[in-house]
Motif scaffolding. Sequence first.
Motif, PDB file in Angstrom:
ATOM      1  N   GLY A  29       0.790  -1.221   0.000  1.00  0.00           N
ATOM      2  CA  GLY A  29       0.000   0.000   0.000  1.00  0.00           C
ATOM      3  C   GLY A  29       0.823   1.271   0.000  1.00  0.00           C
ATOM      4  O   GLY A  29       1.906   1.331  -0.573  1.00  0.00           O
ATOM      5  N   THR A  30       0.302   2.287   0.683  1.00  0.00           N
ATOM      6  CA  THR A  30       0.921   3.607   0.675  1.00  0.00           C
ATOM      7  C   THR A  30       1.297   4.042   2.090  1.00  0.00           C
ATOM      8  O   THR A  30       0.715   3.583   3.070  1.00  0.00           O
ATOM      9  CB  THR A  30      -0.038   4.655   0.077  1.00  0.00           C
ATOM     10  OG1 THR A  30      -1.239   4.697   0.877  1.00  0.00           O
ATOM     11  CG2 THR A  30      -0.392   4.301  -1.365  1.00  0.00           C
ATOM     12  N   PHE A  62       2.411   7.679   4.415  1.00  0.00           N
ATOM     13  CA  PHE A  62       2.425   9.140   4.505  1.00  0.00           C
ATOM     14  C   PHE A  62       3.381   9.502   5.629  1.00  0.00           C
ATOM     15  O   PHE A  62       3.102   9.231   6.801  1.00  0.00           O
ATOM     16  CB  PHE A  62       1.013   9.644   4.784  1.00  0.00           C
ATOM     17  CG  PHE A  62       0.875  11.141   4.817  1.00  0.00           C
ATOM     18  CD1 PHE A  62       0.808  11.877   3.646  1.00  0.00           C
ATOM     19  CD2 PHE A  62       0.813  11.820   6.035  1.00  0.00           C
ATOM     20  CE1 PHE A  62       0.667  13.258   3.685  1.00  0.00           C
ATOM     21  CE2 PHE A  62       0.676  13.194   6.080  1.00  0.00           C
ATOM     22  CZ  PHE A  62       0.609  13.911   4.893  1.00  0.00           C
ATOM     23  N   LYS A 120      11.591   5.776   4.583  1.00  0.00           N
ATOM     24  CA  LYS A 120      11.257   5.649   3.167  1.00  0.00           C
ATOM     25  C   LYS A 120      12.190   4.655   2.490  1.00  0.00           C
ATOM     26  O   LYS A 120      11.762   3.840   1.661  1.00  0.00           O
ATOM     27  CB  LYS A 120      11.340   7.007   2.471  1.00  0.00           C
ATOM     28  CG  LYS A 120      10.959   6.929   0.985  1.00  0.00           C
ATOM     29  CD  LYS A 120      11.048   8.283   0.306  1.00  0.00           C
ATOM     30  CE  LYS A 120      10.656   8.164  -1.171  1.00  0.00           C
ATOM     31  NZ  LYS A 120      10.751   9.466  -1.867  1.00  0.00           N
ATOM     32  N   VAL A 126       5.537  -0.960  -0.429  1.00  0.00           N
ATOM     33  CA  VAL A 126       4.921   0.243   0.115  1.00  0.00           C
ATOM     34  C   VAL A 126       5.453   1.465  -0.618  1.00  0.00           C
ATOM     35  O   VAL A 126       6.662   1.651  -0.747  1.00  0.00           O
ATOM     36  CB  VAL A 126       5.205   0.384   1.628  1.00  0.00           C
ATOM     37  CG1 VAL A 126       4.616   1.680   2.168  1.00  0.00           C
ATOM     38  CG2 VAL A 126       4.638  -0.809   2.386  1.00  0.00           C
ATOM     39  N   THR A 127       4.550   2.299  -1.113  1.00  0.00           N
ATOM     40  CA  THR A 127       4.919   3.535  -1.785  1.00  0.00           C
ATOM     41  C   THR A 127       4.817   4.679  -0.789  1.00  0.00           C
ATOM     42  O   THR A 127       3.738   4.965  -0.273  1.00  0.00           O
ATOM     43  CB  THR A 127       3.990   3.815  -2.976  1.00  0.00           C
ATOM     44  OG1 THR A 127       4.050   2.715  -3.892  1.00  0.00           O
ATOM     45  CG2 THR A 127       4.403   5.094  -3.686  1.00  0.00           C
ATOM     46  N   ALA A 128       5.942   5.314  -0.492  1.00  0.00           N
ATOM     47  CA  ALA A 128       5.985   6.326   0.565  1.00  0.00           C
ATOM     48  C   ALA A 128       6.040   7.740   0.000  1.00  0.00           C
ATOM     49  O   ALA A 128       6.783   8.020  -0.936  1.00  0.00           O
ATOM     50  CB  ALA A 128       7.186   6.083   1.471  1.00  0.00           C
ATOM     51  N   ARG A 129       5.261   8.612   0.606  1.00  0.00           N
ATOM     52  CA  ARG A 129       5.295  10.041   0.311  1.00  0.00           C
ATOM     53  C   ARG A 129       5.870  10.756   1.524  1.00  0.00           C
ATOM     54  O   ARG A 129       5.373  10.563   2.643  1.00  0.00           O
ATOM     55  CB  ARG A 129       3.883  10.560   0.007  1.00  0.00           C
ATOM     56  CG  ARG A 129       3.821  12.060  -0.297  1.00  0.00           C
ATOM     57  CD  ARG A 129       2.380  12.529  -0.365  1.00  0.00           C
ATOM     58  NE  ARG A 129       2.279  13.963  -0.588  1.00  0.00           N
ATOM     59  CZ  ARG A 129       1.175  14.678  -0.378  1.00  0.00           C
ATOM     60  NH1 ARG A 129       0.059  14.079   0.056  1.00  0.00           N
ATOM     61  NH2 ARG A 129       1.160  15.983  -0.602  1.00  0.00           N
ATOM     62  N   PRO A 159      -4.038   6.167   4.181  1.00  0.00           N
ATOM     63  CA  PRO A 159      -2.779   5.475   3.872  1.00  0.00           C
ATOM     64  C   PRO A 159      -2.651   4.254   4.786  1.00  0.00           C
ATOM     65  O   PRO A 159      -3.172   4.250   5.904  1.00  0.00           O
ATOM     66  CB  PRO A 159      -1.712   6.522   4.203  1.00  0.00           C
ATOM     67  CG  PRO A 159      -2.348   7.358   5.276  1.00  0.00           C
ATOM     68  CD  PRO A 159      -3.812   7.431   4.920  1.00  0.00           C
ATOM     69  N   GLU A 160      -1.971   3.228   4.310  1.00  0.00           N
ATOM     70  CA  GLU A 160      -1.763   2.058   5.175  1.00  0.00           C
ATOM     71  C   GLU A 160      -0.888   2.410   6.370  1.00  0.00           C
ATOM     72  O   GLU A 160      -1.076   1.874   7.463  1.00  0.00           O
ATOM     73  CB  GLU A 160      -1.120   0.917   4.379  1.00  0.00           C
ATOM     74  CG  GLU A 160      -2.099   0.000   3.667  1.00  0.00           C
ATOM     75  CD  GLU A 160      -2.740   0.664   2.446  1.00  0.00           C
ATOM     76  OE1 GLU A 160      -3.782   0.177   1.979  1.00  0.00           O
ATOM     77  OE2 GLU A 160      -2.187   1.672   1.954  1.00  0.00           O
TER      78      GLU A 160
END
Length: 316
Positions: free
Chosen positions: A90-91, A93, A119, A127-130, A148-149
Amino acid sequence: ELDTRYYKLYSNLIKQKLADEYSYDIFWQPIADQLNGKTTLYLSPDGAYNQVNLNTLKSSAGQYVLEQVNLNYVGNPKDLLSQTSVGIKGTAFLVGFPKYGSADIVPLPGTKKEVEMIKSAMSASSVTARVLTESDASESAIKQVNNPEYMHIATHGFFLEDKSATNKVFGVQVDYANDNPLLRSGLMLAGASEEVQGQSFDGEDNGILTAYEALNLPLSKTQLVVLSACETGKGEIQSGEGVYGLQRAFMVAGAKTMVMSLWKVDDAATQELMSSFYANMMVKKQPLRTAFRNAQLETMKSYEHPYYWGAFVLVQ
């Protein structure tokens, strides 16, 4: 006595980084006597047990509770019936190193390195991190998140127990803050110094995210929220009802698991703890609770006193 004199003794010894030869016998031994050899324990805390991290208590034999048993904090015993494992997908934040606006709020350079290392660990998983730092690490940015996850916020936190201010508490009228502890607990973000100085308050994005505002965050699908800041686990304790503060707010908003602190934390030690936690979880693929416990054991090697490694608790 647990809630008053014994908690104050524990708290003072932690803050002064002194040896604690009393709290183990007071807070833990009566429980340990009932374990009958069990090594995994689930604890739903009440009263002073919301403020004492039992893992930090040291026996006369020289071992911490963290080293003796696998102690798991749960918000409510019924939560054991619905617990699921956290999937690494998932993502994410990530917020750290906000640009507060002036020297009135001490900057935390370690938090920038912290979120960057997290990150990096996440890049080893799905996992896609912002990452948001400096001016981008704002209250408005947090209010725009959408399930976000993972959510990780590294900054200054606060809980105001002294309600004797003359007019406003971080922009909130004192009368309201006195009545609602969720208005006395929060996180400092970009631009917060103007609010601390009493120069700005627009009610929307003043750089202070209160627990009351966090109630409305859409986190029903969020698996983990980490509040890597000072005193994010503190709040007003109401017997039988738990803690009214950031912990309650993020749980009500939907977070399945939370990591938060019980006292003011050390920037460097926290960076090491959090980096180890995410590396254990994302790179080594350890289960969530195992990853957190191992991170504390690893940080203990660099920082022996529990002031450094024991401020944070994981509640699932």
